[in-house]
Design a protein around this motif. Structure first.
Motif, short mmCIF file in Angstrom:
data_model
loop_
_atom_site.label_atom_id
_atom_site.label_comp_id
_atom_site.label_asym_id
_atom_site.label_seq_id
_atom_site.Cartn_x
_atom_site.Cartn_y
_atom_site.Cartn_z
N VAL A 38 -5.32 11.31 6.83
CA VAL A 38 -4.90 10.74 8.10
C VAL A 38 -5.96 11.10 9.13
N LYS A 39 -6.44 10.11 9.84
CA LYS A 39 -7.47 10.38 10.84
C LYS A 39 -6.82 10.99 12.08
N PRO A 40 -7.46 11.99 12.68
CA PRO A 40 -6.91 12.55 13.91
C PRO A 40 -6.80 11.43 14.95
N ASN A 41 -5.80 11.47 15.77
CA ASN A 41 -5.57 10.47 16.82
C ASN A 41 -5.22 9.10 16.28
N GLU A 42 -4.79 9.04 15.05
CA GLU A 42 -4.40 7.74 14.50
C GLU A 42 -2.87 7.67 14.55
N ASP A 43 -2.34 7.02 15.58
CA ASP A 43 -0.89 6.97 15.67
C ASP A 43 -0.33 5.81 14.85
N HIS A 44 -1.15 4.80 14.63
CA HIS A 44 -0.74 3.70 13.77
C HIS A 44 -1.70 3.61 12.60
N ARG A 45 -1.21 3.19 11.49
CA ARG A 45 -2.08 3.06 10.33
C ARG A 45 -3.05 1.90 10.53
N HIS A 46 -4.27 2.11 10.03
CA HIS A 46 -5.21 0.99 10.04
C HIS A 46 -4.84 0.03 8.91
N HIS A 47 -5.37 -1.16 8.98
CA HIS A 47 -5.05 -2.17 7.97
C HIS A 47 -6.10 -2.16 6.87
N HIS A 48 -5.69 -2.60 5.71
CA HIS A 48 -6.62 -2.65 4.58
C HIS A 48 -6.86 -4.09 4.13
N LEU A 49 -8.12 -4.35 3.83
CA LEU A 49 -8.52 -5.65 3.30
C LEU A 49 -8.89 -5.45 1.84
N ILE A 50 -8.18 -6.10 0.96
CA ILE A 50 -8.37 -5.88 -0.47
C ILE A 50 -8.90 -7.15 -1.12
N CYS A 51 -10.06 -7.04 -1.76
CA CYS A 51 -10.67 -8.22 -2.38
C CYS A 51 -10.04 -8.47 -3.75
N ASN A 52 -9.57 -9.69 -3.95
CA ASN A 52 -8.95 -10.06 -5.23
C ASN A 52 -9.97 -10.15 -6.35
N THR A 53 -11.24 -10.33 -6.00
CA THR A 53 -12.26 -10.53 -7.03
C THR A 53 -12.91 -9.22 -7.47
N CYS A 54 -13.46 -8.46 -6.50
CA CYS A 54 -14.18 -7.23 -6.90
C CYS A 54 -13.34 -5.98 -6.69
N GLY A 55 -12.21 -6.10 -6.01
CA GLY A 55 -11.32 -4.96 -5.84
C GLY A 55 -11.71 -4.01 -4.73
N CYS A 56 -12.77 -4.34 -3.98
CA CYS A 56 -13.19 -3.42 -2.92
C CYS A 56 -12.14 -3.40 -1.81
N VAL A 57 -12.07 -2.26 -1.13
CA VAL A 57 -11.10 -2.09 -0.05
C VAL A 57 -11.86 -1.74 1.22
N SER A 58 -11.66 -2.51 2.26
CA SER A 58 -12.25 -2.13 3.54
C SER A 58 -11.14 -1.99 4.57
#
Ligand SMILES: [Zn+2]
Ligand SMILES: [Zn+2]
Length: 146
Positions: A88-108
């Motif tokens: 959990v990042k300090p000062n992160e009161d809300h979770r960040h969103h994740h982008l998940i690639c259906n092809t290569c599986g990378c997560v940003s």
């Protein structure tokens, strides 16, 4: 040794009445080194084991459950069959969103919340106060689109 984030985690563990054992320190150090990544318990175990062969998978597993309970890590499920974790990042009161690639599986990650309007709308229409959320977008990453 990098003790930046580790110090904060150590304090939090103590505050909650847990001992900062050598094994927990080793696991936390490894997590800090992986910050920004989304590691599975097995991946984390392999990294920890390289430096601390005395630590078993069960210990890593139990430690992650504890850290999740203390809200020091977020448990993530990207539908790939693994439980993943991130600090959990300090000062992160809300979770960040994740982008998940259906092809290569990378997560940003998407750092901006972007959901303030939606949350206000939900409060107005449903009388429900949103405190947190988990958002995962599935699709094609930039590389795979090219
Ligand atoms: Zn991709
Ligand atoms: Zn993330």
């Amino acid at each position: 040794m990098n003790t930046g984030d580790n110090g904060f985690l150590k304090e939090k563990l103590r505050e909650c009445g847990y001992k900062f054992t050598g094994q927990r320190a080793a696991i936390l150090d490894t997590l800090v080194q992986c910050s920004g990544q989304h590691v599975s318990t097995e991946e984390l175990f392999n990294l920890v084991k390289a430096k601390h062969p005395e630590i078993g998978l069960a210990t890593v597993y139990r430690t992650m459950i504890l850290l999740d309970k203390l809200n020091l890590v977020h448990k993530l499920d990207f539908d790939d069959g693994f439980s993943r974790y991130e600090l959990v990042k300090p000062n992160e009161d809300h979770r960040h969103h994740h982008l998940i690639c259906n092809t290569c599986g990378c997560v940003s990650e998407v750092e901006e919340d972007l959901l303030d309007n939606l949350e206000e709308e939900i409060l107005r229409k449903n009388g429900f106060l949103v405190k947190d959320h988990r958002v995962q977008f599935y699709g094609l990453c930039k590389k795979c689109r090219e």
